[in-house]
Design a protein around this motif. Structure first.
Motif, PDB file in Angstrom:
ATOM      1  N   THR A   1      -8.354   3.485   7.410  1.00 25.49           N
ATOM      2  CA  THR A   1      -7.594   2.272   7.717  1.00 25.49           C
ATOM      3  C   THR A   1      -7.094   2.196   9.160  1.00 25.49           C
ATOM      4  OG1 THR A   1      -5.471   3.254   7.080  1.00 25.49           O
ATOM      5  CG2 THR A   1      -6.775   2.226   5.327  1.00 25.49           C
ATOM      6  N   LYS A   2      -6.917   3.361   9.803  1.00 18.99           N
ATOM      7  CA  LYS A   2      -6.339   3.442  11.154  1.00 18.99           C
ATOM      8  C   LYS A   2      -4.935   2.835  11.201  1.00 18.99           C
ATOM      9  CE  LYS A   2      -9.889   5.433  12.958  1.00 18.99           C
ATOM     10  NZ  LYS A   2      -9.816   6.861  13.355  1.00 18.99           N
ATOM     11  N   ARG A   3      -4.176   3.025  10.123  1.00 15.97           N
ATOM     12  CA  ARG A   3      -2.807   2.505  10.085  1.00 15.97           C
ATOM     13  C   ARG A   3      -1.868   3.575   9.534  1.00 15.97           C
ATOM     14  NH1 ARG A   3      -1.885  -2.259  11.473  1.00 15.97           N
ATOM     15  NH2 ARG A   3       0.199  -2.280  10.536  1.00 15.97           N
ATOM     16  N   VAL A   4      -0.855   3.923  10.346  1.00 16.95           N
ATOM     17  CA  VAL A   4       0.158   4.849   9.860  1.00 16.95           C
ATOM     18  C   VAL A   4       1.270   4.114   9.113  1.00 16.95           C
ATOM     19  CG1 VAL A   4      -0.283   6.527  11.690  1.00 16.95           C
ATOM     20  CG2 VAL A   4       1.497   4.800  12.015  1.00 16.95           C
ATOM     21  N   GLY A   5       1.320   2.779   9.236  1.00 12.84           N
ATOM     22  CA  GLY A   5       2.367   2.001   8.581  1.00 12.84           C
ATOM     23  C   GLY A   5       2.524   2.300   7.101  1.00 12.84           C
ATOM     24  N   PRO A   6       1.458   2.204   6.306  1.00 12.20           N
ATOM     25  CA  PRO A   6       1.591   2.494   4.877  1.00 12.20           C
ATOM     26  C   PRO A   6       2.001   3.935   4.603  1.00 12.20           C
ATOM     27  CG  PRO A   6      -0.452   1.307   5.330  1.00 12.20           C
ATOM     28  CD  PRO A   6       0.119   1.712   6.645  1.00 12.20           C
ATOM     29  N   LEU A   7       1.573   4.854   5.459  1.00  7.43           N
ATOM     30  CA  LEU A   7       1.926   6.261   5.276  1.00  7.43           C
ATOM     31  C   LEU A   7       3.420   6.470   5.502  1.00  7.43           C
ATOM     32  CD1 LEU A   7      -1.050   7.908   7.225  1.00  7.43           C
ATOM     33  CD2 LEU A   7      -0.969   7.102   4.853  1.00  7.43           C
ATOM     34  N   VAL A   8       3.969   5.792   6.492  1.00  8.02           N
ATOM     35  CA  VAL A   8       5.410   5.879   6.757  1.00  8.02           C
ATOM     36  C   VAL A   8       6.195   5.296   5.583  1.00  8.02           C
ATOM     37  CG1 VAL A   8       7.292   5.054   8.219  1.00  8.02           C
ATOM     38  CG2 VAL A   8       5.177   5.872   9.267  1.00  8.02           C
ATOM     39  N   VAL A   9       5.728   4.171   5.056  1.00  2.00           N
ATOM     40  CA  VAL A   9       6.401   3.566   3.901  1.00  2.00           C
ATOM     41  C   VAL A   9       6.387   4.520   2.715  1.00  2.00           C
ATOM     42  CG1 VAL A   9       6.286   1.726   2.172  1.00  2.00           C
ATOM     43  CG2 VAL A   9       5.942   1.176   4.592  1.00  2.00           C
ATOM     44  N   ALA A  10       5.217   5.068   2.405  1.00  2.00           N
ATOM     45  CA  ALA A  10       5.085   5.973   1.268  1.00  2.00           C
ATOM     46  C   ALA A  10       5.971   7.202   1.434  1.00  2.00           C
ATOM     47  CB  ALA A  10       3.627   6.394   1.100  1.00  2.00           C
ATOM     48  N   HIS A  11       5.929   7.796   2.601  1.00  2.00           N
ATOM     49  CA  HIS A  11       6.717   9.004   2.865  1.00  2.00           C
ATOM     50  C   HIS A  11       8.213   8.704   2.784  1.00  2.00           C
ATOM     51  CE1 HIS A  11       6.729  13.000   5.299  1.00  2.00           C
ATOM     52  NE2 HIS A  11       7.809  12.905   4.551  1.00  2.00           N
ATOM     53  N   THR A  12       8.617   7.564   3.323  1.00  2.00           N
ATOM     54  CA  THR A  12      10.028   7.182   3.259  1.00  2.00           C
ATOM     55  C   THR A  12      10.480   7.023   1.813  1.00  2.00           C
ATOM     56  OG1 THR A  12       9.905   6.028   5.397  1.00  2.00           O
ATOM     57  CG2 THR A  12      11.733   5.456   3.944  1.00  2.00           C
TER      58      THR A  12
ATOM     59  N   ARG B   1       0.828  -1.211   0.000  1.00  2.10           N
ATOM     60  CA  ARG B   1       0.000   0.000   0.000  1.00  2.10           C
ATOM     61  C   ARG B   1       0.860   1.259   0.000  1.00  2.10           C
ATOM     62  NH1 ARG B   1      -4.967  -1.304   4.284  1.00  2.10           N
ATOM     63  NH2 ARG B   1      -6.037  -2.853   2.967  1.00  2.10           N
ATOM     64  N   GLY B   2       1.955   1.216   0.751  1.00  3.69           N
ATOM     65  CA  GLY B   2       2.834   2.371   0.805  1.00  3.69           C
ATOM     66  C   GLY B   2       3.500   2.661  -0.524  1.00  3.69           C
ATOM     67  N   LEU B   3       3.939   1.629  -1.230  1.00  7.57           N
ATOM     68  CA  LEU B   3       4.565   1.826  -2.535  1.00  7.57           C
ATOM     69  C   LEU B   3       3.570   2.395  -3.545  1.00  7.57           C
ATOM     70  CD1 LEU B   3       6.707  -1.436  -2.811  1.00  7.57           C
ATOM     71  CD2 LEU B   3       7.525   0.897  -2.416  1.00  7.57           C
ATOM     72  N   GLY B   4       2.349   1.889  -3.513  1.00  6.80           N
ATOM     73  CA  GLY B   4       1.327   2.417  -4.407  1.00  6.80           C
ATOM     74  C   GLY B   4       1.014   3.869  -4.102  1.00  6.80           C
ATOM     75  N   LEU B   5       0.946   4.187  -2.825  1.00  2.00           N
ATOM     76  CA  LEU B   5       0.659   5.562  -2.424  1.00  2.00           C
ATOM     77  C   LEU B   5       1.799   6.498  -2.803  1.00  2.00           C
ATOM     78  CD1 LEU B   5      -1.282   7.440  -0.942  1.00  2.00           C
ATOM     79  CD2 LEU B   5      -0.226   6.743   1.218  1.00  2.00           C
ATOM     80  N   ALA B   6       3.039   6.024  -2.701  1.00  2.00           N
ATOM     81  CA  ALA B   6       4.188   6.838  -3.091  1.00  2.00           C
ATOM     82  C   ALA B   6       4.131   7.186  -4.573  1.00  2.00           C
ATOM     83  CB  ALA B   6       5.488   6.099  -2.773  1.00  2.00           C
ATOM     84  N   ALA B   7       3.757   6.220  -5.396  1.00  2.00           N
ATOM     85  CA  ALA B   7       3.637   6.479  -6.831  1.00  2.00           C
ATOM     86  C   ALA B   7       2.518   7.473  -7.113  1.00  2.00           C
ATOM     87  CB  ALA B   7       3.379   5.170  -7.576  1.00  2.00           C
ATOM     88  N   LEU B   8       1.416   7.326  -6.383  1.00  2.00           N
ATOM     89  CA  LEU B   8       0.268   8.210  -6.573  1.00  2.00           C
ATOM     90  C   LEU B   8       0.609   9.657  -6.221  1.00  2.00           C
ATOM     91  CD1 LEU B   8      -2.817   8.533  -7.135  1.00  2.00           C
ATOM     92  CD2 LEU B   8      -3.175   8.059  -4.700  1.00  2.00           C
ATOM     93  N   VAL B   9       1.412   9.845  -5.184  1.00  2.00           N
ATOM     94  CA  VAL B   9       1.749  11.191  -4.720  1.00  2.00           C
ATOM     95  C   VAL B   9       2.966  11.753  -5.443  1.00  2.00           C
ATOM     96  CG1 VAL B   9       2.552  12.525  -2.721  1.00  2.00           C
ATOM     97  CG2 VAL B   9       0.745  10.822  -2.441  1.00  2.00           C
ATOM     98  N   GLY B  10       3.955  10.903  -5.695  1.00  2.00           N
ATOM     99  CA  GLY B  10       5.230  11.379  -6.197  1.00  2.00           C
ATOM    100  C   GLY B  10       5.194  11.957  -7.595  1.00  2.00           C
ATOM    101  N   ILE B  11       4.498  11.308  -8.497  1.00  2.49           N
ATOM    102  CA  ILE B  11       4.481  11.770  -9.895  1.00  2.49           C
ATOM    103  C   ILE B  11       3.811  13.136 -10.040  1.00  2.49           C
ATOM    104  CG2 ILE B  11       3.665  11.234 -12.225  1.00  2.49           C
ATOM    105  CD1 ILE B  11       4.038   8.258 -11.499  1.00  2.49           C
TER     106      ILE B  11
END
Length: 247
Positions: A216-227, A103-113
C-alpha cells in the motif's frame, strides 16, 4: 550512496528504537538471571515519576511523550532532503483519513485478538513476564496521557521502522523480503523486556505490517492500528486491573 544510507539508518536507530533494543535485551538478561521465574515477574509500563506531585508528574509524562517523537521528525527531515514530499511518499499525509481509519481498525482486530492468546500462552509457558500496562496514579489526566502515549508509540514505530527504514534500505539495494524480516526482528527485539512472548508477538506483527506497507505504501493505517492496540492495552488495563484478578 549505499553506505551512506546504511550508516544513516543505524545512526537514527542508535538514537531511537535501536537503543531501546539494546536496553531491552539487557533487561531480559536481568530477568532471566533473577531467582524468580519469568512469569512471576512484572513489567511495569506507563508509571508515575512523582506520584506525590501530580502536576509535576503530568509534566514528566508530556515531556517524555514529546521527546520520544523527535526521532520521527529526524527521520522525516532526512527523507525530505531527497524528496520534499517524503511524508506523502510513505503515506503519512492525512489525505485518506477515512480509508486509513477503516483499514487500521480492521488490522487492529486482526492482530489484537491472536495477540492476547499469545500473551496468555507465553505466560503459561514461563516465557513472558506479567505486563502491568498502566501504572499512573488516580488522577484526572491519566486516560488522556495513556492515549497520547499509545499514539506516540504508534507514530514512532511505524514512521521510523516502516516508512523511514523501508525507504532507506530499499535505496541501499536491500531486497524487499530482507527489509521486512530485518525490520520485524528489530521491532521484536525492543520488546524483549516483556519476555520471549513480547518478542515473538511483535516480530510477527512487524512481518504483517511490513508486508502490508509494501502493498500500500501507507503508514497511516499502521499508525491507526498500533494506536488502537496500545489504547486498548493501556486504558483497558488502567480501568480493569482492580476488577480482573488475571490481569
Amino acid at each position: 550512496m549505499r553506505r551512506q544510507h546504511l550508516v544513516e539508518t543505524w545512526l537514527v536507530l542508535g538514537v531511537s528504537l535501536g537503543a531501546s533494543a539494546i536496553w531491552s535485551a539487557l533487561s531480559l538478561i536481568r530477568k532471566l538471571t533473577a531467582e524468580v521465574s519469568l512469569s512471576r515477574q512484572t513489567t511495569a509500563m506507563n508509571s508515575s515519576v512523582t506520584p506525590d506531585r501530580p502536576w509535576l508528574d503530568l509534566a514528566y509524562q508530556l515531556v517524555g511523550i514529546a521527546l520520544a517523537l523527535v526521532p520521527v521528525l529526524l527521520a522525516l527531515h532526512l527523507l525530505s532532503r531527497d524528496d520534499g514530499r517524503a511524508r506523502f511518499a510513505i503515506g503519512w499525509d492525512w489525505t485518506r483519513p477515512a480509508q486509513d481509519l477503516v483499514r487500521g481498525l480492521g488490522l487492529a482486530a486482526l492482530v489484537g485478538i491472536p495477540g492476547l492468546g499469545l500473551y496468555a500462552a507465553a505466560r503459561a509457558l514461563d516465557l513472558n513476564t506479567t505486563i502491568a500496562a498502566a501504572n499512573l496514579t488516580d488522577v484526572w489526566w491519566a486516560v488522556p496521557v495513556l492515549v497520547l502515549a499509545a499514539a506516540q508509540n504508534a507514530i514512532l514505530e511505524e514512521v521510523v521502522m516502516i516508512g523511514y527504514l523501508f525507504t532507506r534500505w530499499s535505496q541501499a539495494g536491500w531486497s524487499t523480503s530482507g527489509i521486512i524480516v530485518s525490520s520485524a526482528l528489530i521491532r521484536g527485539s525492543y520488546h524483549l523486556y516483556q519476555g520471549f512472548g513480547g518478542f515473538v508477538g511483535n516480530a510477527v506483527m512487524g512481518l504483517l505490517f511490513g508486508w502490508l506497507y509494501t502493498r500500500t505504501k501507507r503508514v497511516g493505517p499502521l499508525v491507526v492500528a498500533h494506536t488502537v492496540l496500545d489504547v486498548v492495552a493501556f486504558v483497558g488495563y488502567a480501568l480493569l486491573k482492580d476488577h480482573l484478578s488475571w490481569l
